[in-house]
Design an enzyme around this catalytic site. Structure first.
Site, PDB file in Angstrom:
ATOM      1  N   GLN A  68       0.796  -1.221   0.000  1.00 56.85           N
ATOM      2  CA  GLN A  68       0.000   0.000   0.000  1.00 56.85           C
ATOM      3  C   GLN A  68       0.832   1.276   0.000  1.00 56.85           C
ATOM      4  O   GLN A  68       0.342   2.323  -0.398  1.00 56.85           O
ATOM      5  CB  GLN A  68      -0.968  -0.022   1.190  1.00 56.85           C
ATOM      6  N   HIS A 108       0.876  -9.639   4.517  1.00 61.86           N
ATOM      7  CA  HIS A 108      -0.245  -8.691   4.468  1.00 61.86           C
ATOM      8  C   HIS A 108      -0.767  -8.656   3.027  1.00 61.86           C
ATOM      9  O   HIS A 108      -0.441  -7.769   2.252  1.00 61.86           O
ATOM     10  CB  HIS A 108       0.220  -7.303   4.929  1.00 61.86           C
ATOM     11  N   ASN A 127      -1.666 -10.876   8.603  1.00 65.56           N
ATOM     12  CA  ASN A 127      -2.670  -9.840   8.737  1.00 65.56           C
ATOM     13  C   ASN A 127      -3.978 -10.314   8.098  1.00 65.56           C
ATOM     14  O   ASN A 127      -4.008 -10.655   6.917  1.00 65.56           O
ATOM     15  CB  ASN A 127      -2.227  -8.559   8.014  1.00 65.56           C
ATOM     16  N   GLU A 128      -5.021 -10.337   8.869  1.00 64.73           N
ATOM     17  CA  GLU A 128      -6.375 -10.634   8.388  1.00 64.73           C
ATOM     18  C   GLU A 128      -6.411 -11.790   7.383  1.00 64.73           C
ATOM     19  O   GLU A 128      -6.781 -11.605   6.217  1.00 64.73           O
ATOM     20  CB  GLU A 128      -7.014  -9.389   7.761  1.00 64.73           C
TER      21      GLU A 128
HETATM   22  C1  FCB Z   1      -7.673  -3.690   6.647  1.00 64.13           C
HETATM   23  C2  FCB Z   1      -6.369  -4.017   5.943  1.00 64.13           C
HETATM   24  C3  FCB Z   1      -5.563  -2.788   5.585  1.00 64.13           C
HETATM   25  C4  FCB Z   1      -6.451  -1.700   5.032  1.00 64.13           C
HETATM   26  C5  FCB Z   1      -7.540  -1.398   6.016  1.00 64.13           C
HETATM   27  C6  FCB Z   1      -8.446  -0.263   5.595  1.00 64.13           C
HETATM   28  O1  FCB Z   1      -8.575  -4.711   6.446  1.00 64.13           O
HETATM   29  O2  FCB Z   1      -5.590  -4.839   6.768  1.00 64.13           O
HETATM   30  O3  FCB Z   1      -4.582  -3.162   4.663  1.00 64.13           O
HETATM   31  O4  FCB Z   1      -6.977  -2.113   3.826  1.00 64.13           O
HETATM   32  O5  FCB Z   1      -8.326  -2.549   6.171  1.00 64.13           O
END
Ligand code: FCB
Length: 458
Positions: free
Chosen positions: A60, A150, A194-195
């Site tokens: 990003q 990520h 991450n997520e």
């Molecule tokens: C999260 C992500 C991050 C960004 C935010 C707004 O889900 O981890 O990269 O996109 O949302």
């Protein structure tokens, strides 16, 4: 049916009340929580050693990256090839962090820069750049939290089927092992994934992320299972290393979105909400933190943004195409992505605390909007909910605002403004400027407390 939202996760059920609040136990109620003074009437004070941070990710902000996003065109026609050019401007961005007064920074290390093939040695010049970044953070008294995955992979991983291929696990663990041996004396906080839920959902169910596949539920499950296995093995390696005599800390960052039905008595919308909860929350939490894996992590990172409510199967959020103004007429308070639901933070924190008994970090929270008054209100209400949960025993050690900079918001491109700092993407120099919310966050970081009452916007 409209596309499901960008965020995944859930409420505990389809709009039912959450489990009862957990009131602290010796395990949950750390010195952090006990040291807090609830409020002196003017300020909500947080613990002295609380981490006030900000967060970014490689794809990003860095630019000049070779992963699956390089050739991806976002909905606004943009791409991430230059992004914020943080790859060249990281020293300047750390100076901005010092101006903001943050004492922590959660950022990614890009695997595709460091390994050109499975089990290859780490690229020394790319490694040196990350080491320099970390040294500069440490010199500025900013605690680094490193994120290993990520939403992006090296090209050779993608060519092998990405995380659907079980052999990725060994490759990731090899990479991580090499990296942690170099950085263990400098980095104490490690975020493996991450997520994973958002990643697997958007890549294999909704088609928003590369490889843009749809409704491949088996792929989704395989990705989660493989990542959870990789997390367990990576955590073993990380925990074996120490940093200034302390065991390194490791956890995932789990996105949590509450899913509710708009109307309590709509069985289909309740079913949609429940299906999302089951798939994205329960299955994912069980995979990473259930059973024997409960001992892998030493903390839980929570990425919290808000809520998604369903109406006739449609997720009522801007990220799925519903205009913010129209949603407002229906009584939905949204940023440019999802519905705001600060009460939810006060529900999920005690739930995670009670269930897992691990320290927590808010590894992401933020709002995207051109309206800084809205963003201030959102920050205040979420920090108030956080403070309340902490005074009731939630052992939260830090808060990382998403994001340091306006940046490339995946499939949405540069249209979503999450930054504490703006970036002028129309200017080749990509100048950064402090936004009003940055000034407000600065006051909070310096005072380690949330001033009560009036807006701080002048
Ligand atoms: C999260 C992500 C991050 C960004 C935010 C707004 O889900 O981890 O990269 O996109 O949302």
């Amino acid at each position: 049916m409209k596309r499901l939202p960008w965020l995944i996760s859930k409420s505990f059920s389809t709009g039912n009340p959450p489990p009862p609040l957990f009131i602290g136990s010796p395990l949950s109620c750390s010195n952090h929580a006990l040291a807090m003074s609830p409020t002196n009437g003017k300020k909500l004070r947080f613990p002295e050693n609380f981490l006030w941070g900000t967060a970014t990710s490689t794809t990003q902000i860095e630019g000049h990256i070779q992963n699956e996003w390089t050739d991806f065109t976002a909905r606004d026609g943009s791409d991430c090839r230059v992004a914020c050019d943080n790859y060249h401007r990281y020293a300047e961005d750390i100076e901005w962090m010092s101006k903001l007064g943050v004492n922590a920074y959660r950022f990614g290390i890009e695997w595709s820069r460091l390994q050109s093939a499975p089990f290859a040695p780490l690229n020394q010049s790319e490694l040196a750049r990350y080491v320099d970044l970390i040294d500069r953070l440490l010199a500025a008294n900013i605690t680094p939290m490193v994120v290993l995955h990520h939403f992006s992979n090296p090209p050779w991983i993608n060519a092998a089927g990405g995380w659907t291929n079980p052999s990725v696990v060994a490759a990731f663990v090899d990479y991580l092992g090499k990296l942690v041996r170099v950085l263990s004396q400098k980095v104490y906080l490690w975020n493996t994934f991450n997520e994973p839920d958002t990643y697997a959902c958007l890549a294999y169910l909704l088609g928003g992320f590369p490889p843009q596949l749809k409704w491949k539920l088996n792929h989704f499950r395989r990705v989660i299972r493989h990542m959870a296995l990789a997390h367990e093995q990576a955590s073993d390696i990380i925990r074996r290393e120490s940093h200034a005599g302390r065991e390194l800390q490791v956890g995932i960052a789990k996105n949590w979105t509450f899913f509710h039905a708009c109307k309590r008595f709509s069985p289909w919308d309740r079913l949609s909400a429940f299906a999302c909860h089951y798939t994205f929350n329960k299955f994912v939490l069980d995979a990473f933190l259930g059973g024997a894996r409960s001992r892998a992590s030493t903390f839980i990172g929570l990425n919290y943004y808000g809520r998604v409510r369903f109406h006739h199967f449609n997720p009522m959020i801007p990220a799925s195409g519903a205009p913010v103004t129209r949603l407002k007429d229906f009584g939905f308070d949204c940023d440019d992505m999802v519905e705001r639901y600060p009460e939810g933070l006060g529900k999920i924190l005690p739930y995670l605390q009670r269930k897992f008994r691990l320290p927590l970090y808010i590894t992401e929270h933020g709002a995207a909007s051109a309206d800084e008054t809205f963003r201030e209100r959102d920050l205040r209400s979420n920090l108030t909910a956080l403070h309340h949960a902490m005074t009731r025993g939630a052992d939260v050690r830090g808060f990382f605002y998403w994001s340091l900079l306006d940046n490339f918001e995946w499939q949405f491109g540069y249209s979503k403004k999450f930054g504490l700092l703006s970036v002028d993407f129309g200017d080749a120099d990509l100048p950064r400027r402090m936004k009003p919310l940055g000034e407000i966050y600065r006051t909070i970081c310096f005072e380690k407390s949330l001033p009560d009452g009036e807006s701080m916007l002048r």
